[in-house]
Write a protein that holds these residues in place. Structure first.
Motif, PDB file in Angstrom:
ATOM      1  N   ASP A 105       3.212 -10.175   1.457  1.00 38.44           N
ATOM      2  CA  ASP A 105       3.244 -10.868   2.640  1.00 38.44           C
ATOM      3  C   ASP A 105       2.801  -9.192   3.460  1.00 38.44           C
ATOM      4  O   ASP A 105       1.533  -9.669   4.539  1.00 38.44           O
ATOM      5  CB  ASP A 105       4.763 -10.623   2.816  1.00 38.44           C
ATOM      6  N   ALA A 106       2.840  -8.262   3.183  1.00 37.90           N
ATOM      7  CA  ALA A 106       2.686  -6.982   3.487  1.00 37.90           C
ATOM      8  C   ALA A 106       0.780  -6.801   3.629  1.00 37.90           C
ATOM      9  O   ALA A 106       0.549  -6.415   4.510  1.00 37.90           O
ATOM     10  CB  ALA A 106       3.003  -5.723   3.686  1.00 37.90           C
ATOM     11  N   SER A 107       0.329  -7.391   3.082  1.00 34.82           N
ATOM     12  CA  SER A 107      -0.930  -6.872   2.508  1.00 34.82           C
ATOM     13  C   SER A 107      -1.553  -8.397   3.833  1.00 34.82           C
ATOM     14  O   SER A 107      -2.739  -8.159   4.438  1.00 34.82           O
ATOM     15  CB  SER A 107      -1.851  -7.153   1.080  1.00 34.82           C
ATOM     16  N   HIS A 108      -1.230  -9.370   3.854  1.00 37.93           N
ATOM     17  CA  HIS A 108      -1.424 -10.807   4.582  1.00 37.93           C
ATOM     18  C   HIS A 108      -1.340 -10.532   6.352  1.00 37.93           C
ATOM     19  O   HIS A 108      -2.291 -10.681   6.795  1.00 37.93           O
ATOM     20  CB  HIS A 108      -0.560 -12.217   4.198  1.00 37.93           C
ATOM     21  N   GLU A 109      -0.154  -9.665   6.145  1.00 41.39           N
ATOM     22  CA  GLU A 109       0.464  -9.510   7.882  1.00 41.39           C
ATOM     23  C   GLU A 109      -0.593  -8.367   8.752  1.00 41.39           C
ATOM     24  O   GLU A 109      -1.344  -7.831   9.378  1.00 41.39           O
ATOM     25  CB  GLU A 109       1.512  -9.167   7.676  1.00 41.39           C
TER      26      GLU A 109
ATOM     27  N   PRO B 164      -4.745  -7.886  11.445  1.00 40.77           N
ATOM     28  CA  PRO B 164      -4.626  -7.267  12.963  1.00 40.77           C
ATOM     29  C   PRO B 164      -6.500  -5.972  12.064  1.00 40.77           C
ATOM     30  O   PRO B 164      -7.418  -5.846  13.245  1.00 40.77           O
ATOM     31  CB  PRO B 164      -3.651  -6.202  12.742  1.00 40.77           C
ATOM     32  N   VAL B 165      -6.562  -6.495  10.815  1.00 38.87           N
ATOM     33  CA  VAL B 165      -7.397  -5.184   9.960  1.00 38.87           C
ATOM     34  C   VAL B 165      -9.162  -5.755  10.783  1.00 38.87           C
ATOM     35  O   VAL B 165      -9.623  -5.821  10.410  1.00 38.87           O
ATOM     36  CB  VAL B 165      -7.271  -5.340   8.867  1.00 38.87           C
TER      37      VAL B 165
END
Length: 186
Positions: A167-171, A175-176
């Protein structure tokens, strides 16, 4: 009994022998008249010591002492035999008991060793594995259930950690991607 195994004497208060067994004829009393015998005495007709029993008896001619002495040879022989057998048998018995105890403890702890090997083989890649359930409600069965619950908790914690990272990498990906797009446009 044998001539050297038993001596019987009857004597009066003056120490005169009134009657005796054939092997004690002509002997003076083995113990003084009226004195109790506390310890074994030397055997006057054989090699081994003798245990003596005396009894006072009133007769029409006056009090007499009846003495019966028996050899301690057979008792000493029996003690020697028992001592020899214990000296040989006791170490053997200790070895047999120790070996039997060792085998019984090893056999009774086999489920613990099986659980230890199973847990030792489990890594973070295969937390879905469980130890074999031990039937019953003893300490081993409770330990296997506790270990399986612990492995379940570890598997659930790993699943939640992976989901958090996903989830953190998707979030962070969105933005990246936006920053990259702006950089490319610029």
């Amino acid at each position: 009994s044998d001539d050297d195994e038993e001596v019987v004497q009857v004597f009066d208060a003056a120490g005169t022998v009134l009657a005796s067994s054939p092997n004690a004829r002509g002997m003076r009393p083995l113990v003084p008249p009226g004195h109790p015998v506390d310890e074994p005495i030397d055997n006057p007709v054989g090699e081994d010591q003798m245990v003596v029993v005396t009894a006072m008896q009133d007769t029409p001619t006056g009090p007499v002492t009846v003495l019966d002495a028996r050899s301690l040879g057979s008792v000493n022989d029996s003690l020697y035999d028992v001592g020899r057998e214990l000296a040989i048998g006791l170490p053997i018995l200790v070895v047999v008991v120790a070996a039997t105890s060792w085998l019984l403890v090893r056999w009774s702890l086999a489920p613990i060793e099986a659980m230890r090997r199973e847990v030792d083989d489990i890594s973070s890649a295969d937390l879905h594995r469980r130890v074999a359930d031990v039937p019953g409600d003893d300490e081993f069965a409770r330990l296997s259930r506790t270990m399986n619950r612990m492995l379940g908790r570890l598997q659930e914690a790993q699943r939640r950690q992976r989901r958090l990272v996903s989830d953190a990498s998707h979030e962070l990906r969105t933005p990246v991607a936006v920053v990259r797009q702006h950089a490319e446009v610029a």
